[in-house]
Design a protein around this motif. Structure first.
Motif, PDB file in Angstrom:
ATOM      1  N   PRO A  88       0.812  -1.230   0.000  1.00 30.33           N
ATOM      2  CA  PRO A  88       0.000   0.000   0.000  1.00 30.33           C
ATOM      3  C   PRO A  88       0.843   1.278   0.000  1.00 30.33           C
ATOM      4  O   PRO A  88       0.500   2.256  -0.656  1.00 30.33           O
ATOM      5  N   GLU A  89       1.969   1.251   0.709  1.00 23.64           N
ATOM      6  CA  GLU A  89       2.847   2.426   0.730  1.00 23.64           C
ATOM      7  C   GLU A  89       3.467   2.668  -0.640  1.00 23.64           C
ATOM      8  O   GLU A  89       3.551   3.813  -1.115  1.00 23.64           O
ATOM      9  N   GLU A  90       3.895   1.608  -1.312  1.00 24.26           N
ATOM     10  CA  GLU A  90       4.474   1.735  -2.655  1.00 24.26           C
ATOM     11  C   GLU A  90       3.426   2.222  -3.649  1.00 24.26           C
ATOM     12  O   GLU A  90       3.731   3.021  -4.546  1.00 24.26           O
ATOM     13  N   ARG A  91       2.200   1.771  -3.496  1.00 22.81           N
ATOM     14  CA  ARG A  91       1.114   2.240  -4.381  1.00 22.81           C
ATOM     15  C   ARG A  91       0.892   3.739  -4.219  1.00 22.81           C
ATOM     16  O   ARG A  91       0.737   4.465  -5.194  1.00 22.81           O
ATOM     17  N   ARG A  92       0.857   4.188  -2.948  1.00 18.93           N
ATOM     18  CA  ARG A  92       0.641   5.609  -2.706  1.00 18.93           C
ATOM     19  C   ARG A  92       1.772   6.429  -3.318  1.00 18.93           C
ATOM     20  O   ARG A  92       1.542   7.447  -3.970  1.00 18.93           O
ATOM     21  N   GLU A  93       2.999   5.967  -3.145  1.00 20.03           N
ATOM     22  CA  GLU A  93       4.155   6.664  -3.710  1.00 20.03           C
ATOM     23  C   GLU A  93       4.104   6.678  -5.238  1.00 20.03           C
ATOM     24  O   GLU A  93       4.395   7.697  -5.875  1.00 20.03           O
ATOM     25  N   PHE A  94       3.703   5.546  -5.831  1.00 18.10           N
ATOM     26  CA  PHE A  94       3.577   5.470  -7.287  1.00 18.10           C
ATOM     27  C   PHE A  94       2.531   6.453  -7.801  1.00 18.10           C
ATOM     28  O   PHE A  94       2.743   7.154  -8.783  1.00 18.10           O
ATOM     29  N   LYS A  95       1.394   6.530  -7.113  1.00 20.09           N
ATOM     30  CA  LYS A  95       0.339   7.470  -7.511  1.00 20.09           C
ATOM     31  C   LYS A  95       0.824   8.910  -7.436  1.00 20.09           C
ATOM     32  O   LYS A  95       0.517   9.734  -8.307  1.00 20.09           O
ATOM     33  N   GLU A  96       1.580   9.224  -6.386  1.00 19.39           N
ATOM     34  CA  GLU A  96       2.122  10.578  -6.252  1.00 19.39           C
ATOM     35  C   GLU A  96       3.086  10.899  -7.401  1.00 19.39           C
ATOM     36  O   GLU A  96       3.060  11.991  -7.959  1.00 19.39           O
ATOM     37  N   GLN A  97       3.935   9.943  -7.745  1.00 18.02           N
ATOM     38  CA  GLN A  97       4.870  10.154  -8.852  1.00 18.02           C
ATOM     39  C   GLN A  97       4.124  10.364 -10.165  1.00 18.02           C
ATOM     40  O   GLN A  97       4.503  11.211 -10.975  1.00 18.02           O
ATOM     41  N   MET A  98       3.056   9.600 -10.385  1.00 15.46           N
ATOM     42  CA  MET A  98       2.283   9.758 -11.618  1.00 15.46           C
ATOM     43  C   MET A  98       1.588  11.106 -11.660  1.00 15.46           C
ATOM     44  O   MET A  98       1.493  11.737 -12.714  1.00 15.46           O
ATOM     45  N   LYS A  99       1.104  11.567 -10.505  1.00 13.75           N
ATOM     46  CA  LYS A  99       0.478  12.895 -10.464  1.00 13.75           C
ATOM     47  C   LYS A  99       1.480  13.976 -10.835  1.00 13.75           C
ATOM     48  O   LYS A  99       1.167  14.913 -11.556  1.00 13.75           O
ATOM     49  N   GLU A 100       2.722  13.841 -10.346  1.00 16.45           N
ATOM     50  CA  GLU A 100       3.757  14.820 -10.681  1.00 16.45           C
ATOM     51  C   GLU A 100       4.093  14.782 -12.165  1.00 16.45           C
ATOM     52  O   GLU A 100       4.289  15.821 -12.782  1.00 16.45           O
ATOM     53  N   LYS A 101       4.149  13.593 -12.737  1.00 14.67           N
ATOM     54  CA  LYS A 101       4.465  13.462 -14.171  1.00 14.67           C
ATOM     55  C   LYS A 101       3.366  14.042 -15.039  1.00 14.67           C
ATOM     56  O   LYS A 101       3.620  14.522 -16.133  1.00 14.67           O
ATOM     57  N   MET A 102       2.136  13.975 -14.568  1.00 15.40           N
ATOM     58  CA  MET A 102       1.010  14.473 -15.352  1.00 15.40           C
ATOM     59  C   MET A 102       0.748  15.953 -15.085  1.00 15.40           C
ATOM     60  O   MET A 102      -0.305  16.471 -15.395  1.00 15.40           O
ATOM     61  N   CYS A 103       1.707  16.651 -14.486  1.00 18.35           N
ATOM     62  CA  CYS A 103       1.642  18.098 -14.253  1.00 18.35           C
ATOM     63  C   CYS A 103       0.456  18.489 -13.375  1.00 18.35           C
ATOM     64  O   CYS A 103      -0.109  19.565 -13.530  1.00 18.35           O
ATOM     65  N   GLY A 104       0.034  17.583 -12.519  1.00 21.64           N
ATOM     66  CA  GLY A 104      -1.059  17.902 -11.616  1.00 21.64           C
ATOM     67  C   GLY A 104      -2.433  17.828 -12.252  1.00 21.64           C
ATOM     68  O   GLY A 104      -3.413  18.246 -11.637  1.00 21.64           O
ATOM     69  N   TRP A 105      -2.546  17.345 -13.464  1.00 21.85           N
ATOM     70  CA  TRP A 105      -3.852  17.248 -14.109  1.00 21.85           C
ATOM     71  C   TRP A 105      -4.671  16.186 -13.410  1.00 21.85           C
ATOM     72  O   TRP A 105      -4.177  15.121 -13.075  1.00 21.85           O
ATOM     73  N   LYS A 106      -5.941  16.470 -13.217  1.00 21.20           N
ATOM     74  CA  LYS A 106      -6.840  15.504 -12.594  1.00 21.20           C
ATOM     75  C   LYS A 106      -8.083  15.360 -13.458  1.00 21.20           C
ATOM     76  O   LYS A 106      -8.496  16.287 -14.145  1.00 21.20           O
ATOM     77  N   LYS A 107      -8.660  14.185 -13.373  1.00 24.42           N
ATOM     78  CA  LYS A 107      -9.944  13.982 -14.032  1.00 24.42           C
ATOM     79  C   LYS A 107     -11.015  14.688 -13.208  1.00 24.42           C
ATOM     80  O   LYS A 107     -10.889  14.816 -11.989  1.00 24.42           O
ATOM     81  N   PRO A 108     -12.124  15.114 -13.835  1.00 31.84           N
ATOM     82  CA  PRO A 108     -13.216  15.699 -13.070  1.00 31.84           C
ATOM     83  C   PRO A 108     -13.749  14.678 -12.063  1.00 31.84           C
ATOM     84  O   PRO A 108     -13.806  13.495 -12.310  1.00 31.84           O
ATOM     85  N   ASN A 109     -14.117  15.180 -10.880  1.00 33.33           N
ATOM     86  CA  ASN A 109     -14.684  14.357  -9.800  1.00 33.33           C
ATOM     87  C   ASN A 109     -13.702  13.315  -9.289  1.00 33.33           C
ATOM     88  O   ASN A 109     -14.102  12.250  -8.859  1.00 33.33           O
ATOM     89  N   SER A 110     -12.414  13.579  -9.350  1.00 31.13           N
ATOM     90  CA  SER A 110     -11.444  12.616  -8.831  1.00 31.13           C
ATOM     91  C   SER A 110     -10.692  13.206  -7.630  1.00 31.13           C
ATOM     92  O   SER A 110      -9.546  12.905  -7.412  1.00 31.13           O
ATOM     93  N   GLU A 111     -11.367  14.071  -6.892  1.00 34.06           N
ATOM     94  CA  GLU A 111     -10.756  14.741  -5.758  1.00 34.06           C
ATOM     95  C   GLU A 111     -10.352  13.746  -4.682  1.00 34.06           C
ATOM     96  O   GLU A 111      -9.353  13.902  -4.027  1.00 34.06           O
ATOM     97  N   ASN A 112     -11.142  12.668  -4.491  1.00 33.60           N
ATOM     98  CA  ASN A 112     -10.929  11.751  -3.382  1.00 33.60           C
ATOM     99  C   ASN A 112     -10.098  10.528  -3.739  1.00 33.60           C
ATOM    100  O   ASN A 112      -9.965   9.625  -2.951  1.00 33.60           O
ATOM    101  N   SER A 113      -9.570  10.430  -4.936  1.00 32.30           N
ATOM    102  CA  SER A 113      -8.838   9.211  -5.295  1.00 32.30           C
ATOM    103  C   SER A 113      -7.379   9.285  -5.050  1.00 32.30           C
ATOM    104  O   SER A 113      -6.740  10.148  -4.741  1.00 32.30           O
TER     105      SER A 113
END
Length: 113
Positions: A88-113
């Protein structure tokens, strides 16, 4: 004893005809779709059967012949397999890295993911 090739000689003989028939059908579909859609949408001219076959073959050369399913064009199945084996810790870190790579772009209504 007959070998497999000798027993299935008729099947091996018919393979080139099957490939030619499949190529002809696909080329016809490409031609029909092109001629019925693109002239009105993009204002291009219509194409012949042979041009459609050339477009199909060129697209297969440029974009590959596919692997029969396999999880997407960018190896998504590899990422999914790697994601399953993470803690679970590695997943959270991976998600954070992907968010940084995508320049902070988020899908609509994905505030809680």
């Amino acid at each position: 004893m007959k070998t497999t090739f000798n027993r299935n000689r008729k099947k091996f003989f018919l393979i080139p005809f099957g490939i030619a028939a499949l190529l002809a059908i696909i080329s016809s579909v490409v031609m029909l779709l092109w001629n019925n859609l693109l002239p009105e949408i993009l204002h291009v001219s219509t194409i012949t059967f042979w041009q459609a076959m050339g477009i199909f073959i060129l697209s297969k050369i440029l974009f590959g012949f596919g692997k029969g399913g396999g999880g997407g064009p960018w190896g998504r199945h590899k990422v999914v397999e790697r994601f399953k084996s993470m803690s679970p810790e590695e997943r959270r870190e991976f998600k954070e890295q992907m968010k940084e790579k995508m320049c902070g772009w988020k899908k609509p209504n994905s505030e809680n993911s």
